[in-house]
Every structure is written in structure tokens, then in C-alpha cells.
Design an enzyme around this catalytic site. Structure first.
Site, PDB file in Angstrom:
ATOM      1  N   PHE A   1      -1.421  -1.360 -10.292  1.00  0.00           N
ATOM      2  CA  PHE A   1      -1.782  -2.626  -9.647  1.00  0.00           C
ATOM      3  C   PHE A   1      -2.988  -3.314 -10.269  1.00  0.00           C
ATOM      4  CE2 PHE A   1      -3.474   0.828  -6.877  1.00  0.00           C
ATOM      5  CZ  PHE A   1      -4.834   0.642  -7.092  1.00  0.00           C
TER       6      PHE A   1
ATOM      7  N   ARG B   1     -16.858  -0.052  -1.259  1.00  0.00           N
ATOM      8  CA  ARG B   1     -15.863  -0.488  -0.291  1.00  0.00           C
ATOM      9  C   ARG B   1     -16.277  -1.873   0.199  1.00  0.00           C
ATOM     10  NH1 ARG B   1     -12.190   2.804   1.936  1.00  0.00           N
ATOM     11  NH2 ARG B   1     -13.375   4.685   1.449  1.00  0.00           N
TER      12      ARG B   1
ATOM     13  N   ARG C   1      -8.595   9.941  -7.857  1.00  0.00           N
ATOM     14  CA  ARG C   1      -9.666   9.141  -7.256  1.00  0.00           C
ATOM     15  C   ARG C   1     -11.012   9.848  -7.362  1.00  0.00           C
ATOM     16  NH1 ARG C   1      -9.617   6.492  -1.204  1.00  0.00           N
ATOM     17  NH2 ARG C   1     -11.821   6.671  -0.758  1.00  0.00           N
TER      18      ARG C   1
ATOM     19  N   ARG D   1      -4.088   8.219  -5.730  1.00  0.00           N
ATOM     20  CA  ARG D   1      -4.669   7.219  -6.615  1.00  0.00           C
ATOM     21  C   ARG D   1      -4.774   7.825  -8.011  1.00  0.00           C
ATOM     22  NH1 ARG D   1      -8.474   3.125  -5.026  1.00  0.00           N
ATOM     23  NH2 ARG D   1      -8.725   1.661  -6.770  1.00  0.00           N
TER      24      ARG D   1
ATOM     25  N   LYS E   1       0.854  -1.190   0.000  1.00  0.00           N
ATOM     26  CA  LYS E   1       0.000   0.000   0.000  1.00  0.00           C
ATOM     27  C   LYS E   1       0.886   1.235   0.000  1.00  0.00           C
ATOM     28  CE  LYS E   1      -4.130   2.090   1.832  1.00  0.00           C
ATOM     29  NZ  LYS E   1      -3.697   3.382   1.255  1.00  0.00           N
TER      30      LYS E   1
END
Length: 503
Positions: free
Chosen positions: A296, A368, A234, A219, A214
Site C-alpha cells: 500500500f 501514530r 513491524r 505488516r 485494512k
């Protein structure tokens, strides 16, 4: 539609903990809209989500101080309020600050007391009404008679809850089905749940998992297609022009069209990450320290949408065209001990922690969920409450947001490090309201100052540099753990202890 109707709905939503009741309240307001009036629907959907349609208005704390007395009767229309904010956002050049202040004063003069409080909250981005985008999406689904997942997927692909709500109310399932992934149009990113244990995170999945480092950067979502390269944050803000070095990296990748998910950060001379503020400051402009991208996930590759493909296949595709130097460090394992060792190495390298991911999971953007679980160390400090703010919405009548300070032995006083309203149960709110009324020394609007006697244990994710507070640092994501009635203010943690954590 009157702004008072939106404010009343927001108040009702904030007054209940029941998700069903929240959705019902929002749905009740949405039913009063004409589905053909897409403009009004869009404004109402944004307001119910606690935001303005205008990304930047130029309004800050000073703009909202010294406002006129409230109106006695509700008369503001939602469309008019949106138009006023559009005019304010367009102001620039010499004299714009004065014109902006005059426009805001005129708007607030026509707002009732409840409307003024709501407007202050939405302008400052601090509207705590509980009407998150997911609730607005579910309410729109209920009104349109379509499955909730259809609205959520449309919001993901459009990068906008507002667009999905407009489509659901106007065209139902047929219009929602028209949304797709378009290279060049940012979509909502997938989010991770949280835990404090790597072993617990790994044990939550069957079989091997992906353990990603992380990184403490920003982002980024990178699109490359026929129209070139586009980089979004983001929050879907376009920052392509600010990251020319990332654009160059993306142009060199051996594929024609793709969408990548990742992080960008600034490294020091030894390859360790610099403080998050350094990255945030650099990505706010087009020059300065080099920003390094790490990817990622891949969501689209040369004509193939990969959102519904299992993570293991997306990672194979990612590894096939993105060189290791531009990929987020990753371990695939089913061994909790190996995952914990990888996490320890990440922390030793100056990173935030790890994200444990289900290899069988699709890319569920904008939610989430449990398919991704981030694991970061949690710090705690014993701090002193310096002031507390009056609550609003469901917390009306209570003292809620606490101002936190560390002890400064050099002066005998306390240095503020931030404030929080997180981690408080109803019992905690009731207790602290009574306690701080006992300690009250003054009151200025929404802020009640208190004698610095009450110690509170606070958990937080880290520290960041801050020019707002005299200590030069602020807590990140602070929340109340418990009040320490067994400790005196003289036993609270010192500023030196706090600064040592930042080093």
C-alpha cells in the site's frame, strides 16, 4: 550506573500522567550518562523504553516463578544486568534450561524487591511505566539541545530509538543529520490513529482521501537492492527466509531498488482471508500455506527517497510498477457514503475494516498521527470478573488487571477469555479496588481471586484462537467500557455467544 537508578526513574515516570514530568524524569537520568559510553547509553535507553536489548532470552513465566528472596541493598550495575541477559540469550542445547534458570536465580538474588518487580516486567514485556519510545526520544532531544523532530526522524531511519538516543547524546544535531534511508535497513513503520466512524474519518480531511482495505495480516516492509530482497516485520524482525513466495513476487517487480510497505496474509480457497493466527503461524516457519503480499505504500524507488513526498505521489509511483494483484484494494474519494460502502464491502470480504489516509501527507514513520486513521467495528460483551491483579507503578495500591470470563451454561461456571488493564480511569480503579476486596476469596502473589459476581462491559476488536484458555479463543485488544451493576452474573454473555462471533 546502578539498575536502581533506572528502576527509580521508571517508577517516577509511571507515577505521573504529565508528559512533561515523564520527559523531565527520563532526561534527568540521561544527563547522568557519559555520552562517550555508547554501550551503557544504549542499554539505559532500551530499559527506559521498557525492553531488553536481547530480542529473545528464552525466559517465560516458569522461569520467573519461585525466584529467591530479594536482596536488602541495591548493588546491581546496569552493564552487568545487560551482560547477564546476553549470556542467558546465548544458552542453547541440552541442559540449557537448567543453566538458564540458575543464571536467572543468581541475578534475581542480587536484586532488591523493586528491582525484581521491574526485571519481571521487562522480561515479560509487561512493564507498564508509560516511558514509551516517543518520551525517551523527546528526553534525549532535551538533554542534547536538539529539536525533538530530529531525534524522531533519526529513530525512524535507523529503525531504532536506542541508536537515535546514542547519536543525539554523543554528537548532537551533526550526528543525527547523518541518518538516512538505506535500502536493506528496515525503518520504523507509519502507524494509524483509530476511530469507529468512516464518515468521521473522511470528514477529518479536506478533499479526497485514500481509503485502503485494512487486511488482517502481518505488516511487512520489503527492501530490494543490490544485496537482494529483505523482508522485515513491524518490529523489524527479519523474516525473509520464511517467505520465499513473497521474495519471488518482489524479484519479478520491474524496478531495481525499492522499499515497500504492506501486509502479508494467508487466504483460503475462495480468496477470503484466513484467521490471523493462521497467518501468524505460517509466517513463523518457511513452509505451509502460501502467503500473499499486498502493498500500500512505497518509500524509495530507484534512487529516490519518497518519505517526504505526498501520499498521492507515492501512490502514483506504487501503481506504476506494482501490479494490481499485489496492491492493497483502494478507493480515492471525498464522499463519506462511498467510503462507507467501500468499508462495508471490505468487512463482507472478511477483512478488518479500512484505513483512511490524507493524500497530502508524508510518510511519518514510527508515529501514530492523524494522517492515517483506521476504522474497525468494535464489539462488546458483558463478561464476569474472575480475578484481578495488583497494580504496579502509578497503579500501585490499586487492583488493576481484570481476568474476564464468559458464562458456560453447560457447567454452571465461567470460561476465561483474557484479561485487560485498559480503559480504566482513576475513579474506575478506586471503585474496582474496593469492590473486588469485598468479593475476594483468595490471593496468590499478584493475583486476587474473587467470587464471580461482578459483570463488566468490555469492548474488543475481535477474537483469536488460543490454547491458553479452555474456551479456545481470546479477546483481542480488550478494554473496560463500564461496570454493569444492573446485571447479575447469570445475565452475562455465554461462551456460545462468544464463539458465534468467531465464526
Amino acid at each position: 550506573m546502578l539498575l536502581a537508578d533506572v528502576v527509580a526513574t521508571s517508577t517516577a515516570v509511571a507515577a505521573t500522567r504529565s508528559r512533561t514530568a515523564k520527559v523531565a524524569a527520563i532526561a534527568g537520568l540521561l544527563r547522568g550518562l557519559d555520552p562517550a559510553d555508547a554501550e551503557l547509553t544504549a542499554v539505559v535507553a532500551a530499559y527506559l523504553g521498557g525492553s531488553l536489548r536481547q530480542r529473545r532470552t528464552g525466559l517465560g513465566g516458569r522461569s520467573l516463578s519461585g525466584l529467591p528472596a530479594p536482596a536488602g541493598e541495591a548493588s546491581l550495575e546496569v552493564a552487568e544486568v545487560d551482560r547477564r541477559f546476553e549470556e542467558v540469550a546465548a544458552l542453547s542445547g541440552p541442559g540449557s534450561a537448567g543453566r538458564r534458570a540458575a543464571a536467572v536465580a543468581d541475578l534475581f538474588a542480587r536484586a532488591t524487591g523493586e528491582e525484581q518487580r521491574w526485571l519481571r516486567g521487562v522480561v515479560a514485556g509487561e512493564l507498564r511505566q508509560g516511558a514509551l519510545d516517543a518520551l525517551v526520544q523527546d528526553a534525549a532531544a532535551a538533554v542534547a539541545g536538539v529539536p525533538g523532530p530530529d531525534v524522531r526522524r533519526a529513530a525512524m531511519l535507523a529503525g531504532s530509538t536506542v541508536q537515535a538516543v546514542v547519536a543525539a547524546l554523543r554528537g548532537g544535531a551533526a550526528e543525527l543529520a547523518g541518518f538516512g534511508l538505506h535500502v536493506g535497513r528496515p525503518l520504523l513503520p507509519m502507524l494509524a490513529a483509530s476511530t469507529t466512524s468512516v464518515a468521521e474519518a473522511v470528514a477529518g480531511f479536506a478533499g479526497p482521501v485514500a481509503v485502503d482495505t485494512k487486511l488482517d495480516g502481518i505488516r511487512i516492509q520489503v527492501h530490494r537492492g543490490p544485496e537482494g530482497v529483505r523482508i522485515a516485520t513491524r518490529t523489524l524482525e527479519d523474516i525473509t527466509a520464511r517467505l520465499p513466495e513473497v521474495v519471488e513476487v518482489v524479484r519479478e517487480l520491474p524496478a531495481r531498488a525499492f522499499v515497500l510497505d504492506g501486509e502479508a496474509l494467508v487466504l483460503d480457497g475462495s480468496g477470503r482471508p484466513k484467521a490471523f493466527q493462521d497467518t501468524a503461524s505460517r509466517t513463523a516457519q518457511a513452509s505451509g500455506d502460501a502467503v500473499v503480499p499486498y502493498f500500500f505504500d512505497v518509500l524509495h524507488l530507484d534512487g529516490a527517497d519518497l518519505l517526504d513526498v505526498a501520499l498521492r505521489e507515492r501512490l502514483a509511483a506504487l501503481d506504476g510498477f506494482v501490479p494490481p494483484r499485489w496492491r492493497t484494494p483502494r478507493l480515492v474519494t471525498a464522499d463519506p457514503a462511498a467510503a462507507a460502502e467501500f468499508a462495508a464491502q471490505a468487512l463482507a470480504g472478511g477483512h478488518e475494516g479500512v484505513v483512511v489516509k490524507d493524500l497530502d501527507s508524508p510518510y511519518a514513520a514510527g508515529r501514530r498521527g492523524g494522517a492515517w486513521v483506521k476504522v474497525k467495528p468494535v464489539h462488546t460483551l458483558d463478561l464476569v470478573v474472575l480475578a484481578v491483579e495488583r497494580g504496579s507503578g502509578r497503579r500501585a495500591g490499586w487492583l488493576s488487571n481484570v481476568h474476564l470470563g464468559a458464562r458456560d451454561p453447560a457447567t454452571g461456571g465461567f470460561v476465561m477469555l483474557g484479561k485487560t488493564f485498559k480503559g480504566m480511569t482513576d475513579e474506575t480503579l478506586a471503585w474496582q479496588t474496593a469492590r473486588f476486596r469485598e468479593l475476594q476469596t483468595g490471593e496468590d502473589g499478584y493475583v486476587v481471586t474473587v467470587r464471580p459476581e461482578q459483570v463488566v462491559e468490555v469492548a474488543f476488536d475481535g477474537l483469536q484462537r488460543s490454547t491458553r484458555y479452555p474456551g479456545g479463543v481470546a479477546l483481542r485488544f480488550a478494554r473496560v467500557v463500564r461496570y454493569r451493576e444492573d446485571k447479575t452474573a447469570a445475565e452475562a454473555d455465554t461462551l456460545e455467544t462468544v464463539l458465534a462471533l468467531a465464526r
